[in-house]
Enzyme design. Structure first.
Site, PDB file in Angstrom:
ATOM      1  CE1 TYR A 122      20.102  13.276   4.915  1.00 38.64           C
ATOM      2  CE2 TYR A 122      21.221  13.831   6.968  1.00 38.64           C
ATOM      3  CZ  TYR A 122      21.021  14.046   5.614  1.00 38.64           C
ATOM      4  OH  TYR A 122      21.741  15.022   4.956  1.00 38.64           O
TER       5      TYR A 122
ATOM      6  CE  LYS B 195      23.564  12.823   1.672  1.00 42.65           C
ATOM      7  NZ  LYS B 195      23.180  13.356   0.335  1.00 42.65           N
TER       8      LYS B 195
ATOM      9  CB  THR C  26      25.488  15.179   5.704  1.00 41.59           C
ATOM     10  OG1 THR C  26      25.439  15.465   7.092  1.00 41.59           O
ATOM     11  CG2 THR C  26      25.123  13.715   5.548  1.00 41.59           C
ATOM     12  CG  ASP C  27      28.347  17.373   9.799  1.00 44.61           C
ATOM     13  OD1 ASP C  27      27.171  17.026   9.532  1.00 44.61           O
ATOM     14  OD2 ASP C  27      28.596  18.296  10.598  1.00 44.61           O
ATOM     15  CD  GLU C  28      22.966  14.846  10.324  1.00 43.78           C
ATOM     16  OE1 GLU C  28      22.329  13.859  10.698  1.00 43.78           O
ATOM     17  OE2 GLU C  28      22.449  15.955  10.087  1.00 43.78           O
TER      18      GLU C  28
HETATM   19  N1  LIG Z   1      20.786  21.210   4.691  1.00 40.39           N
HETATM   20  C1  LIG Z   1      21.918  20.876   5.302  1.00 40.39           C
HETATM   21  O1  LIG Z   1      22.201  21.351   6.412  1.00 40.39           O
HETATM   22  C2  LIG Z   1      22.879  19.911   4.637  1.00 40.39           C
HETATM   23  C3  LIG Z   1      24.149  19.762   5.176  1.00 40.39           C
HETATM   24  C4  LIG Z   1      25.055  18.904   4.559  1.00 40.39           C
HETATM   25  C5  LIG Z   1      24.683  18.207   3.422  1.00 40.39           C
HETATM   26  N2  LIG Z   1      23.428  18.348   2.942  1.00 40.39           N
HETATM   27  C6  LIG Z   1      23.080  17.599   1.714  1.00 40.39           C
HETATM   28  O2  LIG Z   1      22.850  18.544   0.706  1.00 40.39           O
HETATM   29  C7  LIG Z   1      21.853  18.062  -0.209  1.00 40.39           C
HETATM   30  C8  LIG Z   1      20.746  19.091  -0.351  1.00 40.39           C
HETATM   31  O3  LIG Z   1      20.189  19.335   0.941  1.00 40.39           O
HETATM   32  P1  LIG Z   1      19.015  20.396   1.149  1.00 40.39           P
HETATM   33  O4  LIG Z   1      19.082  20.849   2.537  1.00 40.39           O
HETATM   34  O5  LIG Z   1      19.014  21.387   0.044  1.00 40.39           O
HETATM   35  O6  LIG Z   1      17.757  19.435   0.996  1.00 40.39           O
HETATM   36  P2  LIG Z   1      16.228  19.772   0.661  1.00 40.39           P
HETATM   37  O7  LIG Z   1      15.439  18.707   1.342  1.00 40.39           O
HETATM   38  O8  LIG Z   1      15.928  21.198   0.911  1.00 40.39           O
HETATM   39  O9  LIG Z   1      16.165  19.571  -0.921  1.00 40.39           O
HETATM   40  C9  LIG Z   1      16.280  18.303  -1.530  1.00 40.39           C
HETATM   41  C10 LIG Z   1      15.735  18.407  -2.931  1.00 40.39           C
HETATM   42  O10 LIG Z   1      15.885  17.114  -3.534  1.00 40.39           O
HETATM   43  C11 LIG Z   1      14.682  16.792  -4.217  1.00 40.39           C
HETATM   44  N3  LIG Z   1      14.534  15.337  -4.234  1.00 40.39           N
HETATM   45  C12 LIG Z   1      14.303  14.511  -3.187  1.00 40.39           C
HETATM   46  N4  LIG Z   1      14.197  13.248  -3.613  1.00 40.39           N
HETATM   47  C13 LIG Z   1      14.384  13.261  -4.969  1.00 40.39           C
HETATM   48  C14 LIG Z   1      14.382  12.268  -5.977  1.00 40.39           C
HETATM   49  N5  LIG Z   1      14.168  10.981  -5.688  1.00 40.39           N
HETATM   50  N6  LIG Z   1      14.578  12.656  -7.252  1.00 40.39           N
HETATM   51  C15 LIG Z   1      14.759  13.962  -7.563  1.00 40.39           C
HETATM   52  N7  LIG Z   1      14.761  14.947  -6.656  1.00 40.39           N
HETATM   53  C16 LIG Z   1      14.588  14.599  -5.367  1.00 40.39           C
HETATM   54  C17 LIG Z   1      13.572  17.450  -3.398  1.00 40.39           C
HETATM   55  O11 LIG Z   1      12.401  17.627  -4.182  1.00 40.39           O
HETATM   56  C18 LIG Z   1      14.239  18.749  -2.985  1.00 40.39           C
HETATM   57  O12 LIG Z   1      14.003  19.764  -3.927  1.00 40.39           O
HETATM   58  C19 LIG Z   1      21.379  16.725   0.369  1.00 40.39           C
HETATM   59  O13 LIG Z   1      22.047  15.695  -0.304  1.00 40.39           O
HETATM   60  C20 LIG Z   1      21.806  16.769   1.815  1.00 40.39           C
HETATM   61  O14 LIG Z   1      22.065  15.485   2.324  1.00 40.39           O
HETATM   62  C21 LIG Z   1      22.519  19.182   3.510  1.00 40.39           C
END
Ligand SMILES: NC(=O)c1ccc[n+]([C@@H]2O[C@H](COP(=O)([O-])OP(=O)(O)OC[C@H]3O[C@@H](n4cnc5c(N)ncnc54)[C@H](O)[C@@H]3O)[C@@H](O)[C@H]2O)c1
Length: 347
Positions: A159, A163, A133-135
């Site tokens: 968080y 990350k 993430t950009d965070e």
């Molecule tokens: N949503 C955003 O705006 C955003 C932006 C930048 C980066 N990200 C990154 O992208 C990735 C996905 O984000 P998202 O928004 O789809 O998240 P989300 O919370 O919707 O989904 C995360 C998934 O990971 C699974 N999970 C969590 N802990 C787990 C574990 N210990 N073992 C197996 N599975 C596990 C959860 O069950 C869920 O299905 C993350 O790494 C997040 O940091 C998200």
């Protein structure tokens, strides 16, 4: 091609899995522990396809992950599994340390042993892509230039700190062991199937119920927004053509204050919902300011010129068009909404 997608039942992961199977014809194993934010029904369309398989497993369960990787023999591992909600990380950081740091460590160790066991072409093409993430960069003042890959990490919340920790581990496994890794750092995503605790779906859900739309503090915190399918395109470009050991920033060139985002949601809802709840004249009437989140970052902005120049990626959806599609998706998916509403225990 065979790919493992961890977190494949989540918001971004499920969009990636569908693209890999439906369009690129990859064989995909989803590894997901199905935590509260997962939406397994988002994979309904591909559930019966021969290219799809699923294991309900925790990425920090190393022996289980080792067995899965050994049996499946992937060419690519996409790591999207994470605890992702900043507010929850402030309330209860421990699951974030376990999944985001120990889980990533378990995947890296497993990948290293597996990669070392490969030969020839299989060894050459193997990649581990870590979605971040950009965070991790902390925050910017309004006049600062956007983050580039050269900015040092300065995370603010549990968080983003976990990350950042996971990104450092991934980089160390490249420098120390030469594991072929890549990292992507993306701005805020939005689109279908995002869990209701995140800003955009949360506001849509509350507005359609005629509930107040709570904005942290002044609402003048700035975020960059990217439509989820543009993020997926970028991830695929990076894993297939990115330079090993590099990180790539991904952004939408769409900086908005949180207040602007909620106002844009209200404007679109005013246009598309004629019978408003509670005799409201406009959804804008529901906007209300509440106490700010502790440690709330002022501004994130991302410079994706490395990705644009090296891999010719550009976002295709504007914030306005993506937001309209997202709102219509939530309004037209009553089933999903009812299901989520029930799961959240809301009336
Ligand atoms: N949503 C955003 O705006 C955003 C932006 C930048 C980066 N990200 C990154 O992208 C990735 C996905 O984000 P998202 O928004 O789809 O998240 P989300 O919370 O919707 O989904 C995360 C998934 O990971 C699974 N999970 C969590 N802990 C787990 C574990 N210990 N073992 C197996 N599975 C596990 C959860 O069950 C869920 O299905 C993350 O790494 C997040 O940091 C998200």
């Amino acid at each position: 091609m065979k790919a493992i997608v961890t977190g494949g039942a989540g918001f971004i992961g499920s969009a990636l899995v569908k693209k890999l199977i439906d369009e690129l014809k990859y064989e995909v194993l989803v590894i997901d522990c199905l935590n509260y934010a997962s939406q397994i029904d988002s994979l309904d369309e591909i559930r019966n396809k021969a290219l799809y398989s699923f294991s309900q497993s925790d990425i920090s369960d190393k022996p289980k992950i080792e067995d899965l990787v050994k049996d499946f023999q992937p060419n690519y591992i996409f790591n999207l599994a994470a605890e992702t909600h900043v507010d929850r990380s402030i309330e209860s950081p421990e699951p974030f340390l376990k999944t985001n740091i120990l889980g990533t460590y378990s995947l890296l160790e497993t990948s290293l042993v597996y990669w070392r066991s490969l030969n020839g072409k299989d060894k050459e093409i193997f990649r581990f892509l870590h979605v971040s993430t950009d965070e991790v960069f902390g925050d910017l003042n309004l006049e600062d230039p956007p983050f580039t890959e050269q900015n040092s990490y300065s995370p603010s919340s549990p968080y983003s700190a976990t990350k950042a920790g996971s990104d450092h581990l991934v980089r160390a496994w490249f420098r120390t062991y030469h594991l072929p890794v890549l990292i992507t750092n993306c701005s805020n995503n939005f689109g279908p199937y995002q869990f209701y605790e995140k800003l955009i779906p949360h506001m849509i859900l509350r507005a359609t119920r005629g509930e107040k739309l709570p904005i942290y503090g002044s609402g003048l915190q700035v975020r960059d927004w990217l439509y989820v399918y543009d993020h997926i395109e970028a991830i695929i470009k990076v894993i297939t053509n990115g330079r090993i050991g590099e990180s790539y920033n991904i952004g939408g060139n769409a900086e908005r204050t949180n207040l602007q985002v909620v106002q844009e949601i209200c404007t679109i809802l005013d246009e598309v919902i004629t019978e408003k709840p509670n005799n409201l004249e406009s959804f804008h009437q529901l906007i209300t300011h509440v106490e700010d989140r502790p440690g709330h970052d002022t501004r994130y902005a991302i410079d994706s010129s490395k990705l644009n120049n090296e891999l010719f990626w550009h976002p295709t959806e504007s914030f306005e068009s993506g937001l309209r599609k997202t709102i219509m998706w939530y309004l037209n998916n009553d089933l999903s909404r009812t299901y989520e509403t029930k799961r959240l225990g809301l009336k």
